[in-house]
Scaffold this motif. Structure first.
Motif, short mmCIF file in Angstrom:
data_model
loop_
_atom_site.label_atom_id
_atom_site.label_comp_id
_atom_site.label_asym_id
_atom_site.label_seq_id
_atom_site.Cartn_x
_atom_site.Cartn_y
_atom_site.Cartn_z
N GLN A 40 0.83 -1.22 0.00
CA GLN A 40 0.00 0.00 0.00
C GLN A 40 0.86 1.26 0.00
O GLN A 40 0.49 2.27 -0.57
N ARG A 41 2.04 1.17 0.64
CA ARG A 41 2.91 2.35 0.73
C ARG A 41 3.78 2.54 -0.51
O ARG A 41 4.48 3.54 -0.63
N SER A 42 3.76 1.56 -1.41
CA SER A 42 4.62 1.61 -2.59
C SER A 42 4.19 2.72 -3.54
O SER A 42 3.00 2.95 -3.75
N GLN A 43 5.16 3.41 -4.12
CA GLN A 43 4.86 4.44 -5.11
C GLN A 43 5.06 3.91 -6.52
O GLN A 43 4.23 4.07 -7.39
N LEU A 61 -3.93 -4.39 -11.10
CA LEU A 61 -3.43 -3.24 -11.86
C LEU A 61 -4.43 -2.08 -11.85
O LEU A 61 -4.07 -0.93 -11.60
N LYS A 62 -5.70 -2.40 -12.07
CA LYS A 62 -6.73 -1.35 -12.08
C LYS A 62 -6.84 -0.69 -10.72
O LYS A 62 -6.96 0.52 -10.61
N TYR A 63 -6.77 -1.51 -9.70
CA TYR A 63 -6.86 -0.98 -8.34
C TYR A 63 -5.69 -0.04 -8.06
O TYR A 63 -5.86 1.06 -7.53
N PHE A 64 -4.49 -0.45 -8.42
CA PHE A 64 -3.31 0.39 -8.18
C PHE A 64 -3.40 1.72 -8.95
O PHE A 64 -3.00 2.76 -8.45
N TRP A 65 -3.90 1.65 -10.17
CA TRP A 65 -4.09 2.89 -10.93
C TRP A 65 -5.01 3.83 -10.18
O TRP A 65 -4.74 5.03 -10.06
N GLU A 66 -6.14 3.28 -9.70
CA GLU A 66 -7.09 4.10 -8.94
C GLU A 66 -6.44 4.71 -7.70
O GLU A 66 -6.81 5.79 -7.27
N GLN A 67 -5.48 3.99 -7.15
CA GLN A 67 -4.78 4.48 -5.96
C GLN A 67 -3.71 5.52 -6.30
O GLN A 67 -3.04 6.03 -5.41
N GLY A 68 -3.51 5.78 -7.57
CA GLY A 68 -2.55 6.79 -8.02
C GLY A 68 -1.10 6.32 -8.02
O GLY A 68 -0.18 7.15 -8.03
N PRO A 114 15.26 3.80 -13.81
CA PRO A 114 16.32 2.90 -13.35
C PRO A 114 15.70 1.82 -12.45
O PRO A 114 14.86 2.13 -11.59
N THR A 115 16.09 0.58 -12.67
CA THR A 115 15.47 -0.56 -11.98
C THR A 115 15.54 -0.41 -10.45
O THR A 115 14.60 -0.76 -9.75
N TRP A 116 16.65 0.15 -9.95
CA TRP A 116 16.81 0.24 -8.50
C TRP A 116 15.85 1.23 -7.86
O TRP A 116 15.66 1.21 -6.65
N THR A 117 15.19 2.09 -8.67
CA THR A 117 14.26 3.07 -8.09
C THR A 117 12.84 2.52 -7.90
O THR A 117 11.97 3.21 -7.36
N LEU A 118 12.60 1.30 -8.37
CA LEU A 118 11.27 0.69 -8.15
C LEU A 118 11.12 0.31 -6.67
O LEU A 118 12.11 -0.06 -6.03
N ASP A 119 9.91 0.42 -6.14
CA ASP A 119 9.68 0.01 -4.74
C ASP A 119 9.35 -1.48 -4.65
O ASP A 119 9.83 -2.17 -3.76
N HIS A 120 8.50 -1.94 -5.55
CA HIS A 120 8.12 -3.36 -5.55
C HIS A 120 8.05 -3.86 -6.98
O HIS A 120 7.63 -3.11 -7.87
N VAL A 121 8.41 -5.11 -7.16
CA VAL A 121 8.27 -5.75 -8.46
C VAL A 121 7.44 -7.02 -8.25
O VAL A 121 7.83 -7.89 -7.46
N LEU A 122 6.31 -7.10 -8.93
CA LEU A 122 5.49 -8.31 -8.89
C LEU A 122 5.88 -9.13 -10.12
O LEU A 122 5.67 -8.69 -11.25
N LEU A 123 6.50 -10.28 -9.90
CA LEU A 123 7.04 -11.02 -11.03
C LEU A 123 6.45 -12.42 -11.11
O LEU A 123 6.14 -13.01 -10.09
N PRO A 124 6.28 -12.91 -12.33
CA PRO A 124 5.63 -14.22 -12.50
C PRO A 124 6.58 -15.37 -12.17
O PRO A 124 7.78 -15.28 -12.41
#
Ligand SMILES: Nc1ncnc2c1ncn2[C@@H]1O[C@H](COP(=O)(O)OP(=O)(O)OP(=O)(O)O)[C@@H](O)[C@H]1O
Ligand SMILES: [Mg+2]
Length: 199
Positions: A40-43, A61-68, A114-124
């Motif tokens: 929830q805290r991820s940007q 994905l839709k939910y996260f978009w709505e969350q900005g 830059p990859t290191w600036t991501l907060d979370h990565v959801l990966l398959p």
């Protein structure tokens, strides 16, 4: 079971899921992810468009978009061998198919971070264990792209959250030195913090 047979068995099982079952599982996954305070805290969040029976992130994905939140999708790197770029994704992003027939955003030279600036990565995942072990499709794309997470005194970096159907869990995967462990695993049925990485 060796890696090749395990990949085959898991991929076959997930491809066999009917669309209504996939849709129901996608909703359960979204409700698991919504409950995680850390996410929830991820940007800046990276995720994927499901392919080959992978657990579908569309409702998430839709939910996260709505969350900005700022969302990113992996794109095959045009120059670096078997690596990923993370390109910004919004409802109007121009898309194209890559060499595997997977939709990805068009890279303009300006829309990747830059990859290191991501907060979370959801990966398959193709398979996982509760220790944070991950078996992917076999290209080494995620392992190469996140190899920097293994370095001591490294830059800050994202938490890797593996996404898989519950039946893709195995007791223990034999990991290779280059395999990057997961912080957590989310399935249609639960959320498991990795037993080896401290969240
Ligand atoms: N950091 C790295 N540097 C160089 N080669 C790597 C690195 N990580 C993985 N590889 C190579 O990639 C190949 C595939 O790795 P592996 O079998 O772990 O794939 P995977 O984890 O299933 O794939 P993916 O990460 O795309 O989901 C291996 O042959 C390995 O040598
Ligand atoms: Mg690997």
């Amino acid at each position: 079971m060796d890696k090749k047979s395990l990949r085959q068995a898991m991929r076959q099982a997930r491809r066999a899921l009917k669309p209504d079952v996939q849709a129901e599982r996608a909703l359960s996954l979204a409700s698991q992810l919504k409950q995680q305070l850390d996410i929830q805290r991820s940007q800046r969040l990276a995720l994927y468009l499901a392919n080959d029976g992978e657990l579908d992130l569309t409702p998430t994905l839709k939910y996260f978009w709505e969350q900005g939140k700022e969302l990113y999708l992996p794109v095959l790197h045009p120059l670096a061998h078997n690596r990923l770029l993370f390109v910004h994704y919004h409802p109007k992003t121009a898309m194209q198919k890559n060499q595997y027939g997977i939709w990805e955003p068009k890279w303009t030279g300006k829309n990747a971070v830059p990859t290191w600036t991501l907060d979370h990565v959801l990966l398959p995942l193709v398979a996982f264990d509760r220790q944070g072990g991950r078996l992917g499709m076999g290209g080494g794309y995620y392992d190469r792209s996140f190899a920097f997470l293994r370095q001591k005194g490294r830059m800050p970096g994202p938490k890797l959250i593996g996404i898989a159907h519950d039946f893709q869990e195995v007791e223990r995967l034999d990991l290779e030195p280059w395999d990057i462990p997961l912080h957590a695993i989310a399935t249609n049925n639960g959320y498991h913090l990795s037993k080896t990485l401290n969240c």
